[in-house]
Design a protein around this motif. Structure first.
Motif, mmCIF file in Angstrom:
data_model
loop_
_atom_site.group_PDB
_atom_site.id
_atom_site.type_symbol
_atom_site.label_atom_id
_atom_site.label_comp_id
_atom_site.label_asym_id
_atom_site.label_seq_id
_atom_site.Cartn_x
_atom_site.Cartn_y
_atom_site.Cartn_z
ATOM 1 N N ALA A 231 4.189 6.502 -12.414
ATOM 2 C CA ALA A 231 3.472 6.981 -11.231
ATOM 3 C C ALA A 231 3.996 6.356 -9.948
ATOM 4 O O ALA A 231 3.765 6.885 -8.860
ATOM 5 C CB ALA A 231 1.976 6.700 -11.373
ATOM 6 N N LYS A 232 4.712 5.239 -10.065
ATOM 7 C CA LYS A 232 5.232 4.548 -8.889
ATOM 8 C C LYS A 232 6.585 5.092 -8.433
ATOM 9 O O LYS A 232 7.025 4.805 -7.326
ATOM 10 C CB LYS A 232 5.395 3.047 -9.192
ATOM 11 C CG LYS A 232 4.088 2.297 -9.375
ATOM 12 C CD LYS A 232 3.388 2.158 -8.051
ATOM 13 C CE LYS A 232 2.101 1.388 -8.174
ATOM 14 N NZ LYS A 232 1.344 1.441 -6.899
ATOM 15 N N VAL A 233 7.273 5.828 -9.302
ATOM 16 C CA VAL A 233 8.653 6.227 -9.042
ATOM 17 C C VAL A 233 8.721 7.732 -8.750
ATOM 18 O O VAL A 233 8.366 8.545 -9.600
ATOM 19 C CB VAL A 233 9.562 5.870 -10.232
ATOM 20 C CG1 VAL A 233 11.008 6.297 -9.952
ATOM 21 C CG2 VAL A 233 9.490 4.377 -10.515
ATOM 22 N N GLY A 234 9.192 8.061 -7.549
ATOM 23 C CA GLY A 234 9.376 9.459 -7.206
ATOM 24 C C GLY A 234 10.678 9.990 -7.783
ATOM 25 O O GLY A 234 10.698 10.776 -8.720
ATOM 26 N N LYS A 235 11.800 9.531 -7.251
ATOM 27 C CA LYS A 235 13.124 9.808 -7.800
ATOM 28 C C LYS A 235 13.839 8.471 -7.958
ATOM 29 O O LYS A 235 13.460 7.489 -7.324
ATOM 30 C CB LYS A 235 13.935 10.733 -6.875
ATOM 31 C CG LYS A 235 13.353 12.125 -6.679
ATOM 32 C CD LYS A 235 14.277 12.970 -5.822
ATOM 33 C CE LYS A 235 13.708 14.363 -5.601
ATOM 34 N NZ LYS A 235 12.560 14.333 -4.666
ATOM 35 N N LYS B 194 0.819 -1.217 0.000
ATOM 36 C CA LYS B 194 0.000 0.000 0.000
ATOM 37 C C LYS B 194 0.857 1.274 0.000
ATOM 38 O O LYS B 194 0.588 2.238 0.713
ATOM 39 C CB LYS B 194 -0.977 0.002 1.183
ATOM 40 C CG LYS B 194 -1.992 -1.134 1.123
ATOM 41 C CD LYS B 194 -2.935 -1.105 2.300
ATOM 42 C CE LYS B 194 -4.101 -2.081 2.114
ATOM 43 N NZ LYS B 194 -3.704 -3.445 1.737
ATOM 44 N N VAL B 195 1.914 1.241 -0.820
ATOM 45 C CA VAL B 195 2.786 2.392 -1.007
ATOM 46 C C VAL B 195 2.564 2.908 -2.419
ATOM 47 O O VAL B 195 2.968 2.261 -3.394
ATOM 48 C CB VAL B 195 4.264 2.001 -0.798
ATOM 49 C CG1 VAL B 195 5.182 3.179 -1.111
ATOM 50 C CG2 VAL B 195 4.497 1.507 0.624
ATOM 51 N N PRO B 196 1.894 4.049 -2.587
ATOM 52 C CA PRO B 196 1.585 4.521 -3.941
ATOM 53 C C PRO B 196 2.804 4.946 -4.750
ATOM 54 O O PRO B 196 2.865 4.722 -5.958
ATOM 55 C CB PRO B 196 0.641 5.706 -3.695
ATOM 56 C CG PRO B 196 0.920 6.146 -2.297
ATOM 57 C CD PRO B 196 1.324 4.916 -1.548
ATOM 58 N N THR B 197 3.798 5.560 -4.084
ATOM 59 C CA THR B 197 4.988 6.065 -4.769
ATOM 60 C C THR B 197 6.204 5.903 -3.865
ATOM 61 O O THR B 197 6.120 6.139 -2.661
ATOM 62 C CB THR B 197 4.837 7.559 -5.132
ATOM 63 O OG1 THR B 197 3.670 7.733 -5.934
ATOM 64 C CG2 THR B 197 6.050 8.055 -5.904
ATOM 65 N N ALA B 198 7.321 5.512 -4.452
ATOM 66 C CA ALA B 198 8.572 5.397 -3.697
ATOM 67 C C ALA B 198 9.706 5.946 -4.544
ATOM 68 O O ALA B 198 9.660 5.907 -5.780
ATOM 69 C CB ALA B 198 8.849 3.944 -3.322
ATOM 70 N N ASP B 199 10.719 6.479 -3.888
ATOM 71 C CA ASP B 199 11.980 6.702 -4.571
ATOM 72 C C ASP B 199 12.625 5.328 -4.748
ATOM 73 O O ASP B 199 12.416 4.427 -3.932
ATOM 74 C CB ASP B 199 12.894 7.613 -3.750
ATOM 75 C CG ASP B 199 12.315 9.016 -3.584
ATOM 76 O OD1 ASP B 199 11.595 9.468 -4.495
ATOM 77 O OD2 ASP B 199 12.575 9.644 -2.538
ATOM 78 N N VAL B 200 13.380 5.143 -5.819
ATOM 79 C CA VAL B 200 13.910 3.820 -6.146
ATOM 80 C C VAL B 200 15.423 3.901 -6.305
ATOM 81 O O VAL B 200 15.935 4.726 -7.071
ATOM 82 C CB VAL B 200 13.271 3.264 -7.434
ATOM 83 C CG1 VAL B 200 13.832 1.883 -7.753
ATOM 84 C CG2 VAL B 200 11.753 3.193 -7.300
ATOM 85 N N LEU B 201 16.126 3.051 -5.570
ATOM 86 C CA LEU B 201 17.571 2.898 -5.711
ATOM 87 C C LEU B 201 17.859 1.475 -6.162
ATOM 88 O O LEU B 201 17.427 0.523 -5.521
ATOM 89 C CB LEU B 201 18.278 3.192 -4.389
ATOM 90 C CG LEU B 201 19.810 3.058 -4.365
ATOM 91 C CD1 LEU B 201 20.415 3.991 -3.320
ATOM 92 C CD2 LEU B 201 20.267 1.616 -4.060
ATOM 93 N N GLY B 202 18.570 1.332 -7.275
ATOM 94 C CA GLY B 202 18.895 0.004 -7.786
ATOM 95 C C GLY B 202 20.352 -0.124 -8.121
ATOM 96 O O GLY B 202 20.961 0.815 -8.661
ATOM 97 N N TYR B 203 20.915 -1.285 -7.797
ATOM 98 C CA TYR B 203 22.316 -1.567 -8.086
ATOM 99 C C TYR B 203 22.432 -2.646 -9.157
ATOM 100 O O TYR B 203 21.815 -3.715 -9.041
ATOM 101 C CB TYR B 203 23.022 -2.026 -6.805
ATOM 102 C CG TYR B 203 24.380 -2.674 -7.035
ATOM 103 C CD1 TYR B 203 25.430 -1.962 -7.614
ATOM 104 C CD2 TYR B 203 24.611 -3.998 -6.692
ATOM 105 C CE1 TYR B 203 26.667 -2.552 -7.827
ATOM 106 C CE2 TYR B 203 25.846 -4.599 -6.888
ATOM 107 C CZ TYR B 203 26.866 -3.875 -7.464
ATOM 108 O OH TYR B 203 28.080 -4.478 -7.685
#
Length: 323
Positions: A160-164, A135-144
């Motif tokens: 719409a799901k990705v903030g930064k 139930k998290v509409p948007t998150a910042d995403v860090l990927g390695y």
């Protein structure tokens, strides 16, 4: 152990984004191993762990901090052959400033082998599904590495799901890797990892401990397949982007620069006036003396550089030059 690692590196290339936890202690003096063990006592611990169902598949996840704290959470995506547990150096560095969600990608960690396609499109869908389940509409995403590619695909497919987004040693197209890296990926075999820490970590965590050869084959197939994102699609991503690369990375330096420019970096007006009046849309950090695997040892530096980006902090101006 180091012989096994060397064999895996030579034959498997850096597609095997070795977990920092799996490498701890290898080749270190006893005193350094003891210090590392003592340091583990203050490792950040998840507030919640469990499984969520996404389109009929179960994914293991961890939450650090409180998702209802009023701050945008950071979704952390691990690399090939890793797990959310192996992202501890990154999680520990960011956890004091924001809630964090980490999960084990399909085929990896406590999630284990799953039916369905093993592609970057599917991994982006999985990540979006995990956010929905929590139930998290948007998150910042860090990927390695593999997670960095997934972060880019996720921003294209699910804006719409990705903030930064913070991309660590990731690419938007297959040609972003050096040819030697692609050659290593194409030659990966389960035998390259036999008796080594990656296979051991997989067997320790996975609910499907005998499926490691299948994971190797799936990752080899994923990296051989088409996952290029069109330049126009990358340019149109709404999320602000920060790109990290090592100066000795498996990702080509010119590709990192291209990605930076596509994401809105290289503002000539700001360059001409000599200062940045506002937080820019894109940032690029080239870490010195840092390889692809070495990126995982730079958690605190990455956090120091990326936290102002995630917080949209206005760039500092040197004193004495402006009124």
């Amino acid at each position: 152990m180091m012989a096994a690692l060397k064999g895996g590196l030579v034959r498997g290339g850096i597609a095997a984004s070795f977990a920092a936890a799996a490498l701890t202690g290898c080749g270190q003096p006893a005193a350094q191993r003891h210090e590392a063990a003592d340091a583990s006592a203050d490792e950040v611990r998840p507030a919640k762990t469990g499984y969520v169902n996404v389109a009929g598949a179960r994914f293991y996840y961890q939450v650090f901090g409180r998702l209802d704290a009023g701050k945008t959470p950071l979704l952390v995506l691990h690399g090939s052959f890793m797990s959310s547990e192996a992202m501890a150096p990154i999680i520990k560095a960011f956890a004091p400033s924001r809630p964090i969600i980490a999960f084990d990608a399909r085929g990896h960690g406590r999630t284990g082998n799953l039916p369905g396609p093993f592609t970057y499109d599917q991994m982006a869908a999985d990540a979006a599904g995990v956010l929905d389940a929590l139930k998290v509409p948007t998150a910042d995403v860090l990927g390695y590495s593999m997670g960095g590619v997934t972060a880019i695909v996720m921003a294209v497919r699910y804006p719409a799901k990705v903030g930064k987004q913070v991309v660590l040693s990731g690419v938007s197209e297959r040609a972003g890797w050096y040819p030697e890296v692609l050659g290593g990926m194409a030659q990966m075999t389960p035998e390259a990892f036999a008796g080594g820490p990656l296979e051991a970590a997989y067997r320790r965590l996975s609910p499907t401990p005998d499926a490691f050869p299948k994971l190797v084959a799936e990752i080899r197939g994923q990296e051989a397949g088409g996952y290029d994102q069109p330049d126009a699609a990358v340019r149109s991503i709404s999320a602000k982007t920060m790109i990290f690369i090592g100066d000795a990375d498996g990702v080509r330096l010119d590709h990192a620069l291209k990605l930076f420019l596509l994401r809105g970096g290289g503002d000539r007006k700001a360059a001409a006036q000599g200062f940045l009046p506002n937080a820019p849309r894109a940032r690029l950090a080239v870490l010195p003396a840092t390889s692809h695997l070495g990126m995982m040892a730079q958690g605190h530096l990455i956090s120091e550089l990326a936290t102002p980006f995630l917080d949209d902090a206005k760039p500092v101006t040197a004193p004495g030059f402006m009124n």
